[in-house]
Design a protein around this motif. Structure first.
Motif, short mmCIF file in Angstrom:
data_model
loop_
_atom_site.label_atom_id
_atom_site.label_comp_id
_atom_site.label_asym_id
_atom_site.label_seq_id
_atom_site.Cartn_x
_atom_site.Cartn_y
_atom_site.Cartn_z
N ILE A 97 0.95 -1.25 -0.21
CA ILE A 97 0.18 0.06 0.19
C ILE A 97 1.00 0.90 -0.21
CG2 ILE A 97 -2.10 1.08 1.03
CD1 ILE A 97 -2.53 -1.26 0.49
N LEU A 98 1.06 2.15 -0.95
CA LEU A 98 1.80 2.88 -0.99
C LEU A 98 1.48 4.35 -1.18
CD1 LEU A 98 4.36 4.25 -2.39
CD2 LEU A 98 4.24 3.79 -4.75
N VAL A 99 1.85 5.35 0.22
CA VAL A 99 1.02 6.20 0.12
C VAL A 99 1.24 7.48 -0.25
CG1 VAL A 99 -0.56 7.07 2.22
CG2 VAL A 99 0.32 4.92 1.93
N TYR A 100 0.76 8.35 -0.37
CA TYR A 100 1.52 9.68 -0.43
C TYR A 100 -0.42 10.58 -0.17
CZ TYR A 100 -2.28 11.33 -4.55
OH TYR A 100 -2.60 11.26 -5.22
N ARG A 105 2.97 17.81 -1.88
CA ARG A 105 3.53 17.61 -3.76
C ARG A 105 4.80 16.86 -3.36
NH1 ARG A 105 3.49 17.24 -9.06
NH2 ARG A 105 1.15 18.20 -8.72
N ALA A 106 5.72 17.05 -2.54
CA ALA A 106 6.67 16.87 -1.65
C ALA A 106 6.72 14.71 -2.04
CB ALA A 106 7.01 17.40 -0.79
N SER A 107 5.51 14.32 -1.33
CA SER A 107 5.35 13.42 -0.94
C SER A 107 4.65 12.47 -2.28
CB SER A 107 4.34 13.12 0.31
OG SER A 107 3.10 12.57 -0.46
N GLU A 142 -2.42 19.65 -3.94
CA GLU A 142 -1.38 19.93 -4.57
C GLU A 142 -1.37 19.15 -5.61
OE1 GLU A 142 1.78 20.48 -2.48
OE2 GLU A 142 1.49 22.10 -1.56
N VAL A 143 -2.44 17.74 -5.44
CA VAL A 143 -1.90 16.89 -6.50
C VAL A 143 -3.07 16.18 -6.93
CG1 VAL A 143 -1.52 14.97 -6.94
CG2 VAL A 143 0.23 16.00 -5.24
#
Length: 242
Positions: A97-100, A105-107, A142-143
């Motif tokens: 599970i890849l989380v941002y 935006r940095a993440s 931001e994304v």
């Protein structure tokens, strides 16, 4: 990849299970990984959450069709100083599970590095679900969803947005990941008896998935502590995922 009208009730079970799957939760510090996992395992938001030190472990048993799956959930620290430690826990993971954070935006810009490590160390058949967390903070976004969706398509991962605060869509990434793994087992592309697969047979001693015992996903049912239905629909129908 779109899943239309995908309904699921994830049920905590005390009974035996058919499969045991290893999942890792990865991503930059501050993206809400621990809160996302706590919402999934405890059905509540974790107040005053601190940065994870190293790795924390939890588990939950869910039901998909007639199959009961126990998920081993490894919540890894996102801070660089723990990277050499946490990467060792990626080995043999069946799901990631890849989380941002949609407000950072940095993440998002560092996702490729996390995915590269997971694929290098996880199972050869690793299934990854990208999660844009904090969807409740739309005004700080931001994304954009479309940008993240394109990134997911380019890197061959599933994608959806969720909110660890409200609980919206939190169960979906875990169930979607487990469902994809079960389908791979049914198709014969993933063998639970093979070392490093990240999956093993459970206490029910299931040794074969064939045409006489096909996995049923059309209407996933069960009863949770608080009855909650998770719906994944194609973009434009209310819930964004792909």
């Amino acid at each position: 990849m779109a899943y239309a009208d995908y309904d699921a009730d994830a049920t905590e079970l005390l009974e035996t299970y058919d499969f045991l799957m290893k999942f890792i939760i990865i991503g930059e510090a501050g993206t809400g990984k621990t809160c996302l996992l706590h919402q999934f395992t405890h059905n509540s938001f974790k107040e005053h959450s601190q940065h994870t030190i190293g790795v924390e472990f939890s588990s939950r048993t869910v039901k998909l069709g007639e199959k009961r799956i126990k998920l081993q959930l490894w919540d890894t620290a996102g801070q660089e100083r723990f990277r050499s430690v946490t990467r060792s826990y990626y080995r043999g993971a069946a799901g990631a599970i890849l989380v941002y954070d949609i407000t950072s935006r940095a993440s998002f810009s560092k996702l490729s590095r996390w995915l590269e490590d997971a694929r290098a160390l996880g199972s050869p058949h690793l299934v990854t679900v990208l999660v844009g967390n904090k969807s409740d903070r739309e005004e700080e976004r931001e994304v954009e969803w479309a940008e993240a969706s394109r990134w997911a398509a380019e890197h061959d991962v599933h994608f959806l947005e969720a909110s660890s605060l409200s609980g919206d869509n939190v169960e979906a990434p875990f169930l979607l990941c487990a469902r994809s793994i079960l389908l791979a087992i049914e198709a014969g592309t993933l063998d639970p008896e093979k070392a490093g697969s990240g999956v093993s047979y459970g206490d029910r001693a299931l040794r074969r998935v064939n045409s006489s015992s096909r996995l049923s996903f059309g209407s996933l049912s069960g009863s949770r502590r608080k009855s909650t239905t998770v719906r994944l629909k194609i973009p434009g129908t209310g819930v964004r995922c792909c």
